[in-house]
Design a protein around this motif. Structure first.
Motif, PDB file in Angstrom:
ATOM      1  N   UNK A   1      74.140 123.158  39.346  1.00 59.79           N
ATOM      2  CA  UNK A   1      73.016 123.879  39.894  1.00 59.79           C
ATOM      3  C   UNK A   1      73.553 124.969  40.817  1.00 59.79           C
ATOM      4  N   UNK A   2      73.133 126.183  40.557  1.00 59.64           N
ATOM      5  CA  UNK A   2      73.595 127.329  41.347  1.00 59.64           C
ATOM      6  C   UNK A   2      72.712 127.496  42.584  1.00 59.64           C
ATOM      7  N   UNK A   3      73.361 127.605  43.731  1.00 57.51           N
ATOM      8  CA  UNK A   3      72.640 127.853  44.980  1.00 57.51           C
ATOM      9  C   UNK A   3      72.550 129.356  45.206  1.00 57.51           C
ATOM     10  N   UNK A   4      71.571 129.761  45.981  1.00 61.37           N
ATOM     11  CA  UNK A   4      71.403 131.178  46.303  1.00 61.37           C
ATOM     12  C   UNK A   4      72.556 131.631  47.203  1.00 61.37           C
ATOM     13  N   UNK A   5      73.199 132.709  46.799  1.00 58.28           N
ATOM     14  CA  UNK A   5      74.296 133.254  47.605  1.00 58.28           C
ATOM     15  C   UNK A   5      73.736 134.182  48.679  1.00 58.28           C
ATOM     16  N   UNK A   6      74.578 134.520  49.637  1.00 54.55           N
ATOM     17  CA  UNK A   6      74.122 135.438  50.685  1.00 54.55           C
ATOM     18  C   UNK A   6      73.793 136.808  50.101  1.00 54.55           C
ATOM     19  N   UNK A   7      74.533 137.227  49.071  1.00 49.11           N
ATOM     20  CA  UNK A   7      74.238 138.515  48.427  1.00 49.11           C
ATOM     21  C   UNK A   7      72.863 138.483  47.761  1.00 49.11           C
ATOM     22  N   UNK A   8      72.532 137.375  47.103  1.00 51.18           N
ATOM     23  CA  UNK A   8      71.227 137.255  46.446  1.00 51.18           C
ATOM     24  C   UNK A   8      70.099 137.243  47.474  1.00 51.18           C
ATOM     25  N   UNK A   9      70.295 136.498  48.557  1.00 56.86           N
ATOM     26  CA  UNK A   9      69.255 136.441  49.595  1.00 56.86           C
ATOM     27  C   UNK A   9      69.084 137.797  50.274  1.00 56.86           C
ATOM     28  N   UNK A  10      70.184 138.501  50.489  1.00 58.34           N
ATOM     29  CA  UNK A  10      70.103 139.835  51.089  1.00 58.34           C
ATOM     30  C   UNK A  10      69.369 140.795  50.156  1.00 58.34           C
ATOM     31  N   UNK A  64      58.723 131.508  41.410  1.00 52.16           N
ATOM     32  CA  UNK A  64      58.295 130.202  40.907  1.00 52.16           C
ATOM     33  C   UNK A  64      57.989 130.239  39.406  1.00 52.16           C
ATOM     34  N   UNK A  65      57.520 131.354  38.877  1.00 52.46           N
ATOM     35  CA  UNK A  65      57.325 131.477  37.430  1.00 52.46           C
ATOM     36  C   UNK A  65      58.677 131.361  36.715  1.00 52.46           C
ATOM     37  N   UNK A  66      59.695 131.984  37.276  1.00 54.02           N
ATOM     38  CA  UNK A  66      61.038 131.889  36.683  1.00 54.02           C
ATOM     39  C   UNK A  66      61.588 130.469  36.776  1.00 54.02           C
ATOM     40  N   UNK A  67      61.257 129.754  37.851  1.00 54.22           N
ATOM     41  CA  UNK A  67      61.732 128.369  37.957  1.00 54.22           C
ATOM     42  C   UNK A  67      61.003 127.464  36.962  1.00 54.22           C
ATOM     43  N   UNK A  68      59.726 127.722  36.728  1.00 52.00           N
ATOM     44  CA  UNK A  68      58.994 126.944  35.717  1.00 52.00           C
ATOM     45  C   UNK A  68      59.544 127.220  34.330  1.00 52.00           C
ATOM     46  N   UNK A  69      59.904 128.468  34.078  1.00 52.29           N
ATOM     47  CA  UNK A  69      60.492 128.822  32.798  1.00 52.29           C
ATOM     48  C   UNK A  69      61.795 128.059  32.576  1.00 52.29           C
ATOM     49  N   UNK A  70      62.632 128.007  33.604  1.00 47.90           N
ATOM     50  CA  UNK A  70      63.901 127.286  33.488  1.00 47.90           C
ATOM     51  C   UNK A  70      63.671 125.801  33.293  1.00 47.90           C
ATOM     52  N   UNK A  71      62.664 125.236  33.963  1.00 47.15           N
ATOM     53  CA  UNK A  71      62.394 123.799  33.826  1.00 47.15           C
ATOM     54  C   UNK A  71      61.940 123.440  32.418  1.00 47.15           C
ATOM     55  N   UNK A  72      61.442 124.421  31.676  1.00 40.96           N
ATOM     56  CA  UNK A  72      61.012 124.195  30.292  1.00 40.96           C
ATOM     57  C   UNK A  72      62.121 124.505  29.285  1.00 40.96           C
ATOM     58  N   UNK A  73      63.330 124.782  29.795  1.00 41.10           N
ATOM     59  CA  UNK A  73      64.463 125.004  28.913  1.00 41.10           C
ATOM     60  C   UNK A  73      64.741 126.449  28.570  1.00 41.10           C
ATOM     61  N   UNK A  74      63.959 127.354  29.094  1.00 42.22           N
ATOM     62  CA  UNK A  74      64.204 128.780  28.839  1.00 42.22           C
ATOM     63  C   UNK A  74      65.048 129.338  29.987  1.00 42.22           C
ATOM     64  N   UNK A  75      65.219 130.644  29.996  1.00 39.54           N
ATOM     65  CA  UNK A  75      65.964 131.265  31.078  1.00 39.54           C
ATOM     66  C   UNK A  75      65.160 131.264  32.360  1.00 39.54           C
ATOM     67  N   UNK A  76      65.821 131.541  33.451  1.00 39.07           N
ATOM     68  CA  UNK A  76      65.143 131.590  34.737  1.00 39.07           C
ATOM     69  C   UNK A  76      66.067 131.165  35.847  1.00 39.07           C
ATOM     70  N   UNK A  78      66.698 128.081  39.141  1.00 34.37           N
ATOM     71  CA  UNK A  78      66.374 126.711  39.539  1.00 34.37           C
ATOM     72  C   UNK A  78      65.248 126.705  40.567  1.00 34.37           C
ATOM     73  N   UNK A  79      64.580 125.561  40.673  1.00 30.44           N
ATOM     74  CA  UNK A  79      63.502 125.440  41.658  1.00 30.44           C
ATOM     75  C   UNK A  79      64.051 125.624  43.065  1.00 30.44           C
ATOM     76  N   UNK A  80      65.242 125.099  43.326  1.00 31.22           N
ATOM     77  CA  UNK A  80      65.840 125.224  44.654  1.00 31.22           C
ATOM     78  C   UNK A  80      66.067 126.691  45.005  1.00 31.22           C
ATOM     79  N   UNK A  81      66.588 127.452  44.046  1.00 33.46           N
ATOM     80  CA  UNK A  81      66.817 128.876  44.293  1.00 33.46           C
ATOM     81  C   UNK A  81      65.487 129.609  44.470  1.00 33.46           C
ATOM     82  N   UNK A  82      64.477 129.244  43.689  1.00 29.29           N
ATOM     83  CA  UNK A  82      63.154 129.868  43.822  1.00 29.29           C
ATOM     84  C   UNK A  82      62.570 129.599  45.202  1.00 29.29           C
ATOM     85  N   UNK A  83      62.754 128.389  45.717  1.00 29.56           N
ATOM     86  CA  UNK A  83      62.238 128.054  47.038  1.00 29.56           C
ATOM     87  C   UNK A  83      62.946 128.873  48.118  1.00 29.56           C
ATOM     88  N   UNK A  84      64.267 129.029  47.987  1.00 29.51           N
ATOM     89  CA  UNK A  84      65.016 129.848  48.956  1.00 29.51           C
ATOM     90  C   UNK A  84      64.564 131.297  48.858  1.00 29.51           C
TER      91      UNK A  84
END
Length: 147
Positions: A1-10, A64-76, A78-84
């Motif tokens: 599971x990929x966590x949000x990096x500082x570059x992504x959050x910035x 959150x739409x992208x996290x739902x897409x990933x949870x269904x097996x498509x691209x997107x 993770x929920x953790x990254x979407x929450x951050x």
């Protein structure tokens, strides 16, 4: 599971901040002639400049739409990254609100236009947010199938 990096959050903070700051400046300047064009232009520039870093979500609903897409097996994402991302986007929006308020020395209340109620406003928000998420999912995530 990929966590949000500082570059992504910035990138998410910067894109959301610039978008909300532009929107607030347009409202407070009172000149609606170029408002839509300036907001769309800033959105496009931020997507091109920051999309390669974070995916250019700039909206909790998109994240959150992208996290739902990933949870269904498509691209997107993770929920953790979407929450951050959503947390960063909310902080960026509030910060942008303080920034345009400081610039103009004024604020505005978000209320439905005269002749419309909260139900109309919520329906419009729901429909336009759905369209935004629908476009993002179809452009950024959907697989390219050949006929």
């Amino acid at each position: 599971m990929a966590h949000a990096t500082s570059a992504e959050m910035t990138a998410e903070f910067l894109g959301t901040f610039v978008l909300i700051f532009t929107l607030g400046c347009n409202v407070l300047s009172g000149n609606a002639v170029w408002g839509g064009t300036s907001i769309a232009s800033v959105y496009m520039v931020c997507i091109y400049a920051l999309g390669g870093i974070s995916g250019a979500n700039f909206n909790p609903a998109v994240s959150f739409a992208l996290s739902m897409s990933k949870s269904k097996g498509a691209g997107g994402i993770s929920f953790e990254k979407a929450a951050v991302y959503a947390g960063v986007q909310l902080v960026a929006g509030v910060t942008a609100g303080f920034a345009y308020s400081a610039l103009f020395g004024n604020t505005f209340n978000l209320t439905p236009a005269p002749g419309f109620g909260w139900a109309h406003a919520m329906l419009a928000e729901l429909l336009y947010t759905f369209m935004l998420c629908f476009v993002v999912l179809n452009v950024a995530v959907a697989s390219k199938k050949q006929p």
